[in-house]
Design a protein around this motif. Structure first.
Motif, mmCIF file in Angstrom:
data_model
loop_
_atom_site.group_PDB
_atom_site.id
_atom_site.type_symbol
_atom_site.label_atom_id
_atom_site.label_comp_id
_atom_site.label_asym_id
_atom_site.label_seq_id
_atom_site.Cartn_x
_atom_site.Cartn_y
_atom_site.Cartn_z
ATOM 1 N N TYR A 108 0.810 -1.201 0.026
ATOM 2 C CA TYR A 108 -0.091 -0.018 -0.162
ATOM 3 C C TYR A 108 0.942 1.483 -0.104
ATOM 4 C CZ TYR A 108 0.532 0.067 5.312
ATOM 5 O OH TYR A 108 0.931 -0.031 6.457
ATOM 6 N N ASP A 109 -0.050 2.410 -0.047
ATOM 7 C CA ASP A 109 0.784 3.797 -0.183
ATOM 8 C C ASP A 109 2.158 3.994 -1.120
ATOM 9 O OD1 ASP A 109 -1.144 4.157 1.276
ATOM 10 O OD2 ASP A 109 -0.007 4.674 3.006
ATOM 11 N N PRO A 110 2.046 3.447 -2.295
ATOM 12 C CA PRO A 110 3.258 3.443 -3.288
ATOM 13 C C PRO A 110 3.682 4.671 -3.640
ATOM 14 C CG PRO A 110 1.405 3.007 -4.747
ATOM 15 C CD PRO A 110 0.635 3.059 -3.138
ATOM 16 N N ARG A 111 4.869 4.869 -3.930
ATOM 17 C CA ARG A 111 5.535 5.990 -4.782
ATOM 18 C C ARG A 111 6.300 5.849 -5.648
ATOM 19 N NH1 ARG A 111 3.813 6.936 0.684
ATOM 20 N NH2 ARG A 111 3.886 9.023 1.490
ATOM 21 N N LEU A 112 6.465 6.418 -6.905
ATOM 22 C CA LEU A 112 6.792 6.092 -8.185
ATOM 23 C C LEU A 112 7.821 7.232 -8.582
ATOM 24 C CD1 LEU A 112 6.743 4.217 -10.753
ATOM 25 C CD2 LEU A 112 4.717 5.660 -11.400
ATOM 26 N N VAL A 113 8.942 7.045 -9.168
ATOM 27 C CA VAL A 113 9.815 7.924 -9.545
ATOM 28 C C VAL A 113 10.822 7.066 -10.727
ATOM 29 C CG1 VAL A 113 11.564 7.077 -7.820
ATOM 30 C CG2 VAL A 113 11.913 9.403 -8.790
ATOM 31 N N LYS A 114 11.203 7.973 -11.605
ATOM 32 C CA LYS A 114 12.124 7.616 -12.671
ATOM 33 C C LYS A 114 13.326 7.870 -12.320
ATOM 34 C CE LYS A 114 13.026 7.537 -17.693
ATOM 35 N NZ LYS A 114 12.734 8.276 -18.896
ATOM 36 N N ILE A 115 14.367 7.138 -12.112
ATOM 37 C CA ILE A 115 15.773 7.759 -11.973
ATOM 38 C C ILE A 115 16.556 6.869 -13.113
ATOM 39 C CG2 ILE A 115 17.975 7.436 -10.426
ATOM 40 C CD1 ILE A 115 15.815 6.922 -8.197
ATOM 41 N N TYR A 119 12.214 2.995 -13.669
ATOM 42 C CA TYR A 119 11.087 3.233 -12.933
ATOM 43 C C TYR A 119 11.138 2.621 -11.694
ATOM 44 C CZ TYR A 119 9.293 5.717 -17.135
ATOM 45 O OH TYR A 119 9.333 6.512 -18.063
ATOM 46 N N TYR A 120 11.413 3.304 -10.508
ATOM 47 C CA TYR A 120 11.410 2.753 -9.153
ATOM 48 C C TYR A 120 10.022 2.871 -8.117
ATOM 49 C CZ TYR A 120 16.178 1.678 -10.121
ATOM 50 O OH TYR A 120 17.481 1.411 -10.706
ATOM 51 N N MET A 121 9.633 2.023 -7.587
ATOM 52 C CA MET A 121 8.590 1.932 -6.832
ATOM 53 C C MET A 121 8.739 1.609 -5.560
ATOM 54 S SD MET A 121 5.832 0.084 -9.735
ATOM 55 C CE MET A 121 7.366 -0.441 -10.314
ATOM 56 N N VAL A 122 8.359 2.249 -4.148
ATOM 57 C CA VAL A 122 8.506 2.033 -3.069
ATOM 58 C C VAL A 122 7.186 2.054 -2.452
ATOM 59 C CG1 VAL A 122 9.552 2.680 -0.818
ATOM 60 C CG2 VAL A 122 10.671 3.611 -3.025
ATOM 61 N N TRP A 123 6.928 1.159 -1.515
ATOM 62 C CA TRP A 123 5.437 0.923 -0.941
ATOM 63 C C TRP A 123 5.707 0.227 0.475
ATOM 64 C CZ3 TRP A 123 7.548 -2.201 -4.571
ATOM 65 C CH2 TRP A 123 7.607 -3.749 -4.358
ATOM 66 N N ASN A 154 8.627 0.428 9.119
ATOM 67 C CA ASN A 154 8.939 1.664 8.628
ATOM 68 C C ASN A 154 7.787 1.943 7.495
ATOM 69 O OD1 ASN A 154 10.133 3.765 7.199
ATOM 70 N ND2 ASN A 154 12.166 3.024 8.018
ATOM 71 N N ARG A 155 7.583 3.280 7.208
ATOM 72 C CA ARG A 155 6.575 3.607 6.250
ATOM 73 C C ARG A 155 6.970 4.929 5.537
ATOM 74 N NH1 ARG A 155 3.570 1.405 10.696
ATOM 75 N NH2 ARG A 155 1.805 0.119 10.097
ATOM 76 N N ASN A 156 6.181 5.179 4.615
ATOM 77 C CA ASN A 156 6.371 6.553 3.824
ATOM 78 C C ASN A 156 7.870 6.567 3.060
ATOM 79 O OD1 ASN A 156 3.881 7.746 4.345
ATOM 80 N ND2 ASN A 156 4.497 7.519 6.392
ATOM 81 N N GLY A 157 7.921 5.501 2.453
ATOM 82 C CA GLY A 157 9.564 5.463 1.683
ATOM 83 C C GLY A 157 9.409 6.401 0.696
ATOM 84 N N VAL A 158 10.379 7.286 0.133
ATOM 85 C CA VAL A 158 10.252 8.117 -0.847
ATOM 86 C C VAL A 158 11.521 8.448 -1.260
ATOM 87 C CG1 VAL A 158 9.603 10.330 -1.737
ATOM 88 C CG2 VAL A 158 8.210 9.130 -0.042
ATOM 89 N N LEU A 159 11.891 7.852 -2.750
ATOM 90 C CA LEU A 159 13.246 7.992 -3.435
ATOM 91 C C LEU A 159 13.355 9.295 -4.084
ATOM 92 C CD1 LEU A 159 13.855 4.780 -5.084
ATOM 93 C CD2 LEU A 159 15.213 5.407 -3.555
ATOM 94 N N PHE A 160 14.477 10.064 -3.912
ATOM 95 C CA PHE A 160 14.848 11.133 -4.628
ATOM 96 C C PHE A 160 14.978 10.819 -6.112
ATOM 97 C CE2 PHE A 160 15.406 12.533 -0.307
ATOM 98 C CZ PHE A 160 15.587 14.129 -0.243
ATOM 99 N N GLY A 219 5.729 12.839 1.186
ATOM 100 C CA GLY A 219 4.697 12.518 0.461
ATOM 101 C C GLY A 219 5.247 12.270 -1.104
ATOM 102 N N PRO A 220 5.094 12.958 -1.901
ATOM 103 C CA PRO A 220 5.654 12.867 -3.355
ATOM 104 C C PRO A 220 7.079 12.940 -3.579
ATOM 105 C CG PRO A 220 3.768 14.439 -3.347
ATOM 106 C CD PRO A 220 4.126 14.144 -1.906
ATOM 107 N N THR A 221 7.728 12.513 -4.687
ATOM 108 C CA THR A 221 9.010 12.622 -4.934
ATOM 109 C C THR A 221 9.634 13.976 -4.675
ATOM 110 O OG1 THR A 221 9.045 10.698 -6.363
ATOM 111 C CG2 THR A 221 10.774 12.223 -6.687
ATOM 112 N N PRO A 222 10.491 14.371 -4.186
ATOM 113 C CA PRO A 222 10.958 15.695 -4.000
ATOM 114 C C PRO A 222 11.163 16.303 -5.255
ATOM 115 C CG PRO A 222 12.127 14.617 -2.270
ATOM 116 C CD PRO A 222 11.480 13.389 -3.210
ATOM 117 N N ILE A 223 11.001 17.586 -5.534
ATOM 118 C CA ILE A 223 11.024 18.330 -6.757
ATOM 119 C C ILE A 223 12.253 19.191 -6.658
ATOM 120 C CG2 ILE A 223 9.950 20.259 -8.477
ATOM 121 C CD1 ILE A 223 7.333 19.028 -7.399
ATOM 122 N N GLU A 224 13.224 19.198 -7.604
ATOM 123 C CA GLU A 224 14.381 19.870 -7.571
ATOM 124 C C GLU A 224 14.353 21.385 -7.949
ATOM 125 O OE1 GLU A 224 19.335 19.596 -8.620
ATOM 126 O OE2 GLU A 224 17.700 17.819 -9.531
#
Length: 339
Positions: A108-115, A119-123, A154-160, A219-224
């Motif tokens: 649950y509560d996935p985050r999605l980011v392109k590095i 594309y990487y997912m943390v949940w 642990n929860r709320n994992g968010v990759l830069f 929350g979301p992936t940080p914005i640079e």
């Protein structure tokens, strides 16, 4: 004026509505909220805390779908405009790095980011207790689960969205076996997404107000930006009728994101609309994704509402950053590099 950097790209078809004439809010809601309602697929009772990215000529999403047996899984969906979604009825099927099935018992509560090229997912996943799951895809057809970054809980994992000094960065919110009585955000580093260390505390719960006094979570992936990493996060207060989840924002140092430069004194969005105050879990705003169009500075924020609906809000990056800087309150423990 905020300068856009190489992790930000133009999204000409970003979902967008201008604020109404008499609305002076820094963040304002999509008039068509919620964009996903009850029973969106035969399997799913509710879709809410979910993540979205531009992909091909439209948008791709990974969605928290609570099945009708109550257990949460991650489903994939596609959209032409980022608002009307076709969500797959079956959950994502994961394999391990050897290609063998590796399904989580819940997710649950996935985050999605392109590095770079993936594309990487943390949940949040099951690992003898709630912990962070990590996976990747290059084509949204094959989904590979990697090793879990941390032990429970642990929860709320968010990759830069890019490496800093050659390392991947991951925000998280450590907790115990209860419902997250620990309430602070940490950042960890890894050279390879396997071995994690250099853990630093980033942000503490608390402050003069009560809206983030119980716990906070990225929350979301940080914005640079040229001002620093723009981080949207949720803050939680407790009332005689339970928790209330609101949204705030912070600016972190570009080269050392454990340092908080600015942080909102008041919340930016709190449950007010019926789809935020009434639902499976009332009084929840939980941001998980933010699209940023570098050409216009527009931001579309995807957030879960009342653990029942998926909703959208909007802001403009320069206005938001100016507001954060002009209405900032650092909390004890936000100085950075706390070991």
């Amino acid at each position: 004026m905020t300068q856009n950097t190489n992790t930000n790209h133009a999204i000409p078809n970003i979902p967008w509505q201008e604020r109404t004439q008499n609305d002076s809010s820094i963040v304002w809601r999509h008039e068509g909220n919620p964009i996903i309602n009850w029973n969106p697929t035969p399997k799913a009772a509710r879709i809410y805390n979910s993540a979205v990215l531009p992909y091909e000529d439209g948008f791709i999403g990974i969605f928290r779908a609570d099945h009708k047996n109550g257990r949460a899984h991650i489903h994939m969906g596609r959209s032409k405009d980022g608002l009307a979604w076709e969500v797959e009825n079956e959950e994502i099927q994961w394999v391990d790095e050897q290609g063998q099935p590796y399904q989580p018992g819940y997710a649950y509560d996935p985050r999605l980011v392109k590095i770079e090229d993936a594309y990487y997912m943390v949940w949040c996943t099951d690992f003898n207790g709630a912990a962070l799951g990590l996976g990747k895809t290059t084509d949204f057809k094959t989904f590979v689960r990697l090793e879990n970054p941390f032990i429970p809980f642990n929860r709320n994992g968010v990759l830069f969205p890019r490496k800093v000094d050659g390392n991947y960065l991951l925000l998280s919110r450590p907790s115990d076996s209860g419902h997250t009585p620990f309430g602070d955000i940490f950042v960890s580093e890894s050279p390879d997404l396997v071995y994690w260390g250099k853990h630093r505390k980033v942000m503490s719960k608390g402050g003069e107000g009560w809206w983030q006094g119980v716990k906070i979570g990225a929350g979301p992936t940080p914005i640079e930006t040229a001002e620093g990493w723009l981080l949207l996060y949720h803050g939680v207060s407790t009332t005689c009728n339970g928790f209330v989840y609101s949204m705030g924002a912070a600016i972190l140092d570009l080269e050392d994101p454990s340092k908080v430069l600015y942080r909102t004194h008041d919340y930016l969005l709190t449950p007010e609309k019926s789809y935020e105050t009434t639902g499976f879990v009332p009084n929840v705003i939980f941001p998980c994704a933010a699209l940023h169009d570098a050409a216009t500075g527009r931001i579309a924020i995807y957030y879960g509402a009342a653990d029942t609906y998926l909703s959208v809000a909007y802001t403009k990056i320069d206005e938001l950053i100016a507001h954060i800087k002009n209405n900032s309150e650092l909390v004890a423990g936000d100085a950075g590099s706390i070991r």
